[in-house]
Design an enzyme around this catalytic site. Structure first.
Site, mmCIF file in Angstrom:
data_model
loop_
_atom_site.group_PDB
_atom_site.id
_atom_site.type_symbol
_atom_site.label_atom_id
_atom_site.label_comp_id
_atom_site.label_asym_id
_atom_site.label_seq_id
_atom_site.Cartn_x
_atom_site.Cartn_y
_atom_site.Cartn_z
ATOM 1 N N GLU A 162 74.776 7.332 -4.489
ATOM 2 C CA GLU A 162 76.012 7.255 -5.296
ATOM 3 C C GLU A 162 75.703 7.062 -6.786
ATOM 4 O O GLU A 162 76.596 7.162 -7.614
ATOM 5 C CB GLU A 162 76.931 6.140 -4.761
ATOM 6 C CG GLU A 162 76.655 4.726 -5.251
ATOM 7 C CD GLU A 162 75.424 4.073 -4.630
ATOM 8 O OE1 GLU A 162 74.637 4.760 -3.955
ATOM 9 O OE2 GLU A 162 75.245 2.845 -4.848
ATOM 10 N N CYS A 203 71.328 0.412 0.332
ATOM 11 C CA CYS A 203 70.668 -0.753 -0.266
ATOM 12 C C CYS A 203 71.062 -2.025 0.486
ATOM 13 O O CYS A 203 70.690 -2.177 1.630
ATOM 14 C CB CYS A 203 70.989 -0.813 -1.764
ATOM 15 S SG CYS A 203 69.851 -1.863 -2.682
ATOM 16 N N HIS A 256 69.856 4.892 -3.835
ATOM 17 C CA HIS A 256 71.293 4.962 -4.119
ATOM 18 C C HIS A 256 71.767 6.394 -4.385
ATOM 19 O O HIS A 256 71.744 6.841 -5.534
ATOM 20 C CB HIS A 256 71.610 4.133 -5.365
ATOM 21 C CG HIS A 256 71.525 2.664 -5.150
ATOM 22 N ND1 HIS A 256 72.596 1.899 -4.724
ATOM 23 C CD2 HIS A 256 70.490 1.799 -5.287
ATOM 24 C CE1 HIS A 256 72.231 0.630 -4.620
ATOM 25 N NE2 HIS A 256 70.948 0.544 -4.955
#
Lengths: 222, 79
Positions: free
Chosen positions: A197, A87, A195
């Protein structure tokens, strides 16, 4: 795996990334402040997290890309250390010239915040070895400036060299050729807007992102 | 000495903000606007003797992203 997560003023996914990395590698990453001119000795992975570094002043990622720590990150990348920018981290990597192209305001002007379907375009990369080529995965996105643009020659080269790692299956932000993530020519630097994560444990609503870190861990530890 | 740096998107680069401004102008009843492109103006207050190439260097290294943007420098000699 000895990993480092870079923290800029305005980073807000640094903790998510650190938690994900610790879960996968069993080791807490070093959190490295943007003013540090060096990475910890022997680091074998660097993560640049999402967020709004320096308040997105001038252009998203522009100030962060010129911060002292990024010289150390560029040195590490040139030595072949794997680097991932997620990002805002992707924006920082393009602004730093470690990845080609630029991330512009979303074509629809709205901040886009939802899970998106992606296709893993290349399972041969350092970061995607645990996926199958052509596999569909679901990662969340949350960004205002995710519209990936580069000139046609650069786009053709990225495609031709298998450097498009992830592609949006549905139009998301206006990105050229629906590109969601790319790697550098040496293959050790990945930038992506979605994302991984935020898709590591079942409570996140999906675990498709976990294999990215597992694959990386396996490669680095081998 | 002061200088102004005008930063504009390269032609052909989609400008969603310019498009939105264009739509808003039309919504306000302004007809005859063919296109809108939005950019940035950065004013620099510089030490006397700062050379053109120093300012260009600033533009290339930080002020503009030359992948997508052009820049134009205007010196204001008496400011």
């Amino acid at each position: 795996m000895k990993s480092a997560v870079i923290v800029f003023p305005g980073s807000n996914c640094d903790r998510d990334l650190a938690v994900g990395l610790e879960q996968v590698t069993g080791r807490k990453p070093a959190m490295v402040w943007h003013k540090d001119a060096e990475l910890p000795e022997g680091v074998d992975f660097v993560g640049i997290p999402g967020g709004f570094s320096y308040g997105d002043y001038l252009r998203s990622g522009a100030m962060a890309a010129r911060s002292p720590v990024m010289r150390a990150v560029a040195d590490a990348a040139s030595r072949g250390v794997p680097v991932i920018g997620i990002c805002n981290g992707f924006q920082v990597l393009t602004e730093a010239g470690l990845l080609p192209g630029a991330l512009m305001r979303n074509a629809g002007l709205s901040f886009v915040c939802r899970p998106v379907r992606l296709r893993v375009e290349n399972s041969q990369s350092l970061f995607t070895s645990q996926y199958d080529s052509g596999e569909e995965v679901l990662f969340p996105v949350a960004h205002h400036d995710g519209n990936y643009q580069a000139d046609e020659a650069t786009l053709d080269r990225l495609e031709g060299e298998g450097r498009v790692a992830f592609r949006y299956l549905d139009q998301c932000n206006g990105s050229a050729r629906n590109i969601a993530g790319i790697v550098n020519d040496a293959g050790n630097v990945l930038g992506l807007m979605p994302h991984p994560e935020r898709a590591v444990e079942p409570a996140h609503g999906g675990t498709d992102g976990r294999r990215l870190f597992e694959g990386l861990f396996e490669t680095v530890s081998a | 000495m002061k200088a102004r740096v005008f930063i504009t998107l390269k032609s052909g680069v989609l400008d969603p903000q310019g498009k939105a401004i264009h739509h808003a102008l039309e919504g306000l009843g302004f007809s005859g606007v063919n296109d809108v492109r939005a950019g940035k103006l950065i004013e620099l207050d510089l030490a006397d003797g700062t050379s053109d190439s120093d300012i260009e260097d600033m533009c290339r290294k930080l002020l503009a992203n030359t992948v997508i943007e052009n820049f134009r420098i205007e010196r204001l000699e008496n400011a």
